[in-house]
Scaffold this motif. Structure first.
Motif, PDB file in Angstrom:
ATOM      1  N   ARG A  77       0.812  -1.227   0.000  1.00  0.00           N
ATOM      2  CA  ARG A  77       0.000   0.000   0.000  1.00  0.00           C
ATOM      3  C   ARG A  77       0.842   1.273   0.000  1.00  0.00           C
ATOM      4  O   ARG A  77       0.432   2.277  -0.552  1.00  0.00           O
ATOM      5  CB  ARG A  77      -0.961   0.002   1.179  1.00  0.00           C
ATOM      6  CG  ARG A  77      -0.266   0.004   2.530  1.00  0.00           C
ATOM      7  CD  ARG A  77      -1.247  -0.197   3.682  1.00  0.00           C
ATOM      8  NE  ARG A  77      -0.522  -0.393   4.912  1.00  0.00           N
ATOM      9  CZ  ARG A  77      -0.128  -1.582   5.370  1.00  0.00           C
ATOM     10  NH1 ARG A  77      -0.420  -2.673   4.708  1.00  0.00           N
ATOM     11  NH2 ARG A  77       0.536  -1.666   6.504  1.00  0.00           N
ATOM     12  N   MET A  97       1.467   2.474  -3.505  1.00  0.00           N
ATOM     13  CA  MET A  97       0.311   2.637  -4.388  1.00  0.00           C
ATOM     14  C   MET A  97      -0.121   4.092  -4.481  1.00  0.00           C
ATOM     15  O   MET A  97      -0.014   4.843  -3.513  1.00  0.00           O
ATOM     16  CB  MET A  97      -0.876   1.817  -3.868  1.00  0.00           C
ATOM     17  CG  MET A  97      -0.697   0.334  -3.923  1.00  0.00           C
ATOM     18  SD  MET A  97      -2.188  -0.480  -3.316  1.00  0.00           S
ATOM     19  CE  MET A  97      -1.673  -2.176  -3.322  1.00  0.00           C
ATOM     20  N   ASN A  98      -0.626   4.457  -5.670  1.00  0.00           N
ATOM     21  CA  ASN A  98      -1.231   5.780  -5.816  1.00  0.00           C
ATOM     22  C   ASN A  98      -2.706   5.683  -5.424  1.00  0.00           C
ATOM     23  O   ASN A  98      -3.190   4.601  -5.070  1.00  0.00           O
ATOM     24  CB  ASN A  98      -1.039   6.329  -7.233  1.00  0.00           C
ATOM     25  CG  ASN A  98      -1.748   5.492  -8.290  1.00  0.00           C
ATOM     26  OD1 ASN A  98      -2.782   4.872  -8.055  1.00  0.00           O
ATOM     27  ND2 ASN A  98      -1.177   5.469  -9.488  1.00  0.00           N
ATOM     28  N   ALA A 121      -5.592   5.762  -7.100  1.00  0.00           N
ATOM     29  CA  ALA A 121      -6.421   4.844  -7.890  1.00  0.00           C
ATOM     30  C   ALA A 121      -6.122   3.391  -7.534  1.00  0.00           C
ATOM     31  O   ALA A 121      -7.044   2.556  -7.418  1.00  0.00           O
ATOM     32  CB  ALA A 121      -6.209   5.086  -9.375  1.00  0.00           C
ATOM     33  N   GLU A 122      -4.851   3.065  -7.359  1.00  0.00           N
ATOM     34  CA  GLU A 122      -4.469   1.698  -6.997  1.00  0.00           C
ATOM     35  C   GLU A 122      -4.982   1.338  -5.605  1.00  0.00           C
ATOM     36  O   GLU A 122      -5.432   0.202  -5.372  1.00  0.00           O
ATOM     37  CB  GLU A 122      -2.953   1.542  -7.060  1.00  0.00           C
ATOM     38  CG  GLU A 122      -2.404   1.637  -8.471  1.00  0.00           C
ATOM     39  CD  GLU A 122      -0.893   1.771  -8.524  1.00  0.00           C
ATOM     40  OE1 GLU A 122      -0.317   1.377  -9.554  1.00  0.00           O
ATOM     41  OE2 GLU A 122      -0.286   2.272  -7.554  1.00  0.00           O
ATOM     42  N   ASP A 137      -8.735   0.598  -5.870  1.00  0.00           N
ATOM     43  CA  ASP A 137      -8.953  -0.729  -6.473  1.00  0.00           C
ATOM     44  C   ASP A 137      -8.661  -1.842  -5.475  1.00  0.00           C
ATOM     45  O   ASP A 137      -9.423  -2.799  -5.341  1.00  0.00           O
ATOM     46  CB  ASP A 137      -8.083  -0.911  -7.715  1.00  0.00           C
ATOM     47  CG  ASP A 137      -8.566  -0.077  -8.898  1.00  0.00           C
ATOM     48  OD1 ASP A 137      -9.735   0.366  -8.895  1.00  0.00           O
ATOM     49  OD2 ASP A 137      -7.746   0.145  -9.817  1.00  0.00           O
ATOM     50  N   ALA A 138      -7.539  -1.737  -4.770  1.00  0.00           N
ATOM     51  CA  ALA A 138      -7.153  -2.764  -3.800  1.00  0.00           C
ATOM     52  C   ALA A 138      -8.159  -2.857  -2.654  1.00  0.00           C
ATOM     53  O   ALA A 138      -8.514  -3.962  -2.219  1.00  0.00           O
ATOM     54  CB  ALA A 138      -5.757  -2.470  -3.260  1.00  0.00           C
TER      55      ALA A 138
END
Length: 100
Positions: free
Chosen positions: A84, A87-88, A90-91, A94-95
């Motif tokens: 995490r 991650m940006n 958006a990622e 989604d996650a």
């Protein structure tokens, strides 16, 4: 824990948010938490508190897209999502959606 005296405006905002959440059917404790978090976030946004980042996961009624990256990372940590920190936004969204 540092106690901060809220302005009259902060107190009115807290009461208004709490009452709105209670009318929506939220429990007293949850309504108080949402109201306090909202006022605290507004105070941070206005620069009236020294802490510019949050340690929470944001308003539970807010869409994930409306939350900050810090709030999403904290939520991802609660869900034990690995990777995490790299991650940006958006990622992270989604996650989190995949994990729920």
């Amino acid at each position: 824990m540092i106690m901060v005296k809220w302005s009259e405006k902060d107190a009115r905002q807290y009461d208004h948010i709490k009452q709105s959440e209670l009318q929506r059917g939220m429990s007293e404790a949850d309504a108080e938490e949402v109201a306090a978090r909202t006022v605290k976030k507004q105070r941070r946004h206005e620069g009236r508190t020294p802490n510019q980042t949050t340690q929470g996961t944001g308003n539970p009624n807010a869409r994930l897209e409306e939350r900050t990256v810090d709030e999403l990372r904290n939520l991802a940590a609660d869900l034990e999502i690995s990777g995490r920190s790299k991650m940006n936004k958006a990622e992270l969204i989604d996650a989190i959606r995949r994990q729920r």
